[in-house]
Design a protein around this motif. Structure first.
Motif, PDB file in Angstrom:
ATOM      1  N   THR A 148       4.049   1.035 -16.293  1.00  0.00           N
ATOM      2  CA  THR A 148       4.340   0.200 -16.656  1.00  0.00           C
ATOM      3  C   THR A 148       4.553  -1.078 -15.208  1.00  0.00           C
ATOM      4  N   ALA A 149       5.273  -0.341 -14.609  1.00  0.00           N
ATOM      5  CA  ALA A 149       5.241  -1.185 -13.593  1.00  0.00           C
ATOM      6  C   ALA A 149       4.031  -1.637 -13.047  1.00  0.00           C
ATOM      7  N   LEU A 150       3.169  -0.366 -12.325  1.00  0.00           N
ATOM      8  CA  LEU A 150       1.637  -0.575 -11.715  1.00  0.00           C
ATOM      9  C   LEU A 150       0.563  -1.363 -12.445  1.00  0.00           C
TER      10      LEU A 150
ATOM     11  N   ALA B 174      -8.295  -1.848 -13.252  1.00  0.00           N
ATOM     12  CA  ALA B 174      -7.337  -1.494 -12.777  1.00  0.00           C
ATOM     13  C   ALA B 174      -6.738  -0.565 -13.764  1.00  0.00           C
ATOM     14  N   ARG B 175      -6.070  -2.350 -14.802  1.00  0.00           N
ATOM     15  CA  ARG B 175      -5.269  -1.484 -16.175  1.00  0.00           C
ATOM     16  C   ARG B 175      -5.756  -0.467 -16.966  1.00  0.00           C
ATOM     17  N   ASP B 176      -6.633  -0.655 -16.765  1.00  0.00           N
ATOM     18  CA  ASP B 176      -7.383   0.531 -18.571  1.00  0.00           C
ATOM     19  C   ASP B 176      -7.458   1.161 -17.367  1.00  0.00           C
TER      20      ASP B 176
ATOM     21  N   ARG C  23       0.698  -0.638   0.774  1.00  0.00           N
ATOM     22  CA  ARG C  23       0.209  -0.005  -0.042  1.00  0.00           C
ATOM     23  C   ARG C  23       1.054   1.250  -0.044  1.00  0.00           C
ATOM     24  N   PRO C  24       2.283   1.219   0.842  1.00  0.00           N
ATOM     25  CA  PRO C  24       2.251   2.584   0.791  1.00  0.00           C
ATOM     26  C   PRO C  24       3.604   2.517  -0.040  1.00  0.00           C
ATOM     27  N   MET C  25       3.856   2.097  -1.137  1.00  0.00           N
ATOM     28  CA  MET C  25       4.374   1.456  -2.491  1.00  0.00           C
ATOM     29  C   MET C  25       4.078   2.235  -3.519  1.00  0.00           C
ATOM     30  N   LEU C  26       2.548   1.771  -3.276  1.00  0.00           N
ATOM     31  CA  LEU C  26       0.888   2.007  -4.208  1.00  0.00           C
ATOM     32  C   LEU C  26       1.615   4.267  -4.138  1.00  0.00           C
ATOM     33  N   THR C  27       1.337   4.427  -2.839  1.00  0.00           N
ATOM     34  CA  THR C  27       1.370   5.804  -2.711  1.00  0.00           C
ATOM     35  C   THR C  27       2.466   6.311  -3.349  1.00  0.00           C
TER      36      THR C  27
END
Length: 341
Positions: A327-329, A313-315, A63-67
């Motif tokens: 790309t990583a996300l 999510a990708r869309d 979760r913090p990585m996503l932020t």
């Protein structure tokens, strides 16, 4: 019983996706870890002791990585994202402490849970302390918009916990009610963690909403797979014993689908083991539940649902220009679906 669903078809690629995302945010993530350590300090020794035990128990800091990644995607500068990512992790850790008390869990990521070591009272109170630290970080940031997003997420998580209590042990729970629970309990914090990445640098509302939708759908996919893994993963892979949800009578999508598709005799079985919690101690009922899920395709179909939300999510990322972090996300979606801890 061996794994009943094969989620390992592309583990090397999904593992690489996590490593790629980690590498992109590594410097900021190290600063997040230091912020967490600093903010856990307290003159009451039990607080940093218990909180540190859980924070250091092997979580991936997703979760913090996503932020951090969302902020990077939106070209955020400075270090606000570091403190806010720590805030997200505090909220998540507090919910884990409270969850384990409610669920009477003895294990967390393969280790004795905090409540098993220190008791329920200490776990609940330290969870409250971590939530308070999270709100201190929000206030120190000074953005009312971020305070609004994260405080709303915290409230929705609590609502989801209560909602889950109302559906527990109820085999009449439908898919819509189940999705409402996992969106509240799990996906809303994913959504907030990503959304604030756009708020920090003041990006347009379209980007903020896109990241919110990315996180929301990723979080739903993540929890769907978690609920499949409860019936398929070995303890050393998942960090908990197979069938924890089963033994607690949690009504998850694999159960809902198997129940709906079953015969009258099978539905009688589900009511006995999930509503009455009348379960054979030798594991025979769990094995039978797994067999019914295979027979009716409920595990495979839950994975398919997860892939649907993963695609959504990708869309949501489509409005952002191509970059390494985009790309990583995008690839972290596959990590969440294909993971086998």
């Amino acid at each position: 019983m061996s794994n009943v669903v094969n989620l390992s078809s592309d583990r090397s690629r999904s593992s690489s996706a996590f490593e790629d995302l980690h590498r992109l945010v590594a410097a900021d993530l190290a600063a997040v870890d230091q912020t967490i350590i600093d903010r856990m300090a307290s003159p009451v020794p039990l607080i940093p002791q218990l909180a540190g035990y859980l924070v250091s128990s092997g979580g991936k800091r997703l979760r913090p990585m996503l932020t951090l990644a969302a902020a990077q995607l939106c070209a955020a500068e400075g270090d606000r994202q570091v403190r806010l990512a720590a805030c997200v992790e505090f909220i998540h850790t507090a919910t884990l402490l409270h969850d384990d008390v409610v669920d009477e869990s003895d294990l967390r990521r393969g280790k004795a849970s905090a409540n098993a070591v220190w008791g329920n009272q200490a776990s609940v109170l330290v969870g409250d302390f971590l939530l308070s630290r999270a709100f201190q970080l929000m206030v120190a940031d000074g953005s009312l918009r971020i305070l609004e997003i994260l405080s709303h997420a915290s409230a929705v998580i609590a609502e989801g916990e209560v909602l889950q209590l109302t559906t527990a042990n109820d085999t009449e729970t439908d898919e819509a009610a189940y999705l409402q629970v996992i969106e509240s309990k799990t996906a809303r914090l994913f959504a907030a963690a990503c959304q604030i990445g756009a708020v920090i640098p003041g990006r347009p509302m379209a980007e903020e909403k896109a990241l919110e939708q990315f996180g929301l759908n990723l979080g739903i996919a993540f929890q769907l797979i978690d609920d499949v893994l409860d019936y398929s993963a070995k303890q050393e892979k998942l960090g908990k014993t197979v069938g924890d949800d089963f033994h607690e009578g949690k009504i998850t999508l694999p159960v809902i689908l198997a129940y709906r598709r079953g015969t009258d005799e099978e539905r009688t079985f589900w009511r006995r083991v999930m509503e009455d919690l009348d379960q054979a101690e030798d594991g025979a009922d769990l094995a039978h539940a797994q067999a019914l899920m295979i027979r009716h395709g409920s595990l495979d179909d839950t994975v398919k649902r997860a892939r649907h939300y993963g695609d959504r999510a990708r869309d949501a990322l489509a409005i952002f220009p191509e970059s390494a972090v985009k790309t990583a996300l995008s690839e972290i979606v596959e990590f969440c679906i294909e993971r086998a801890y």
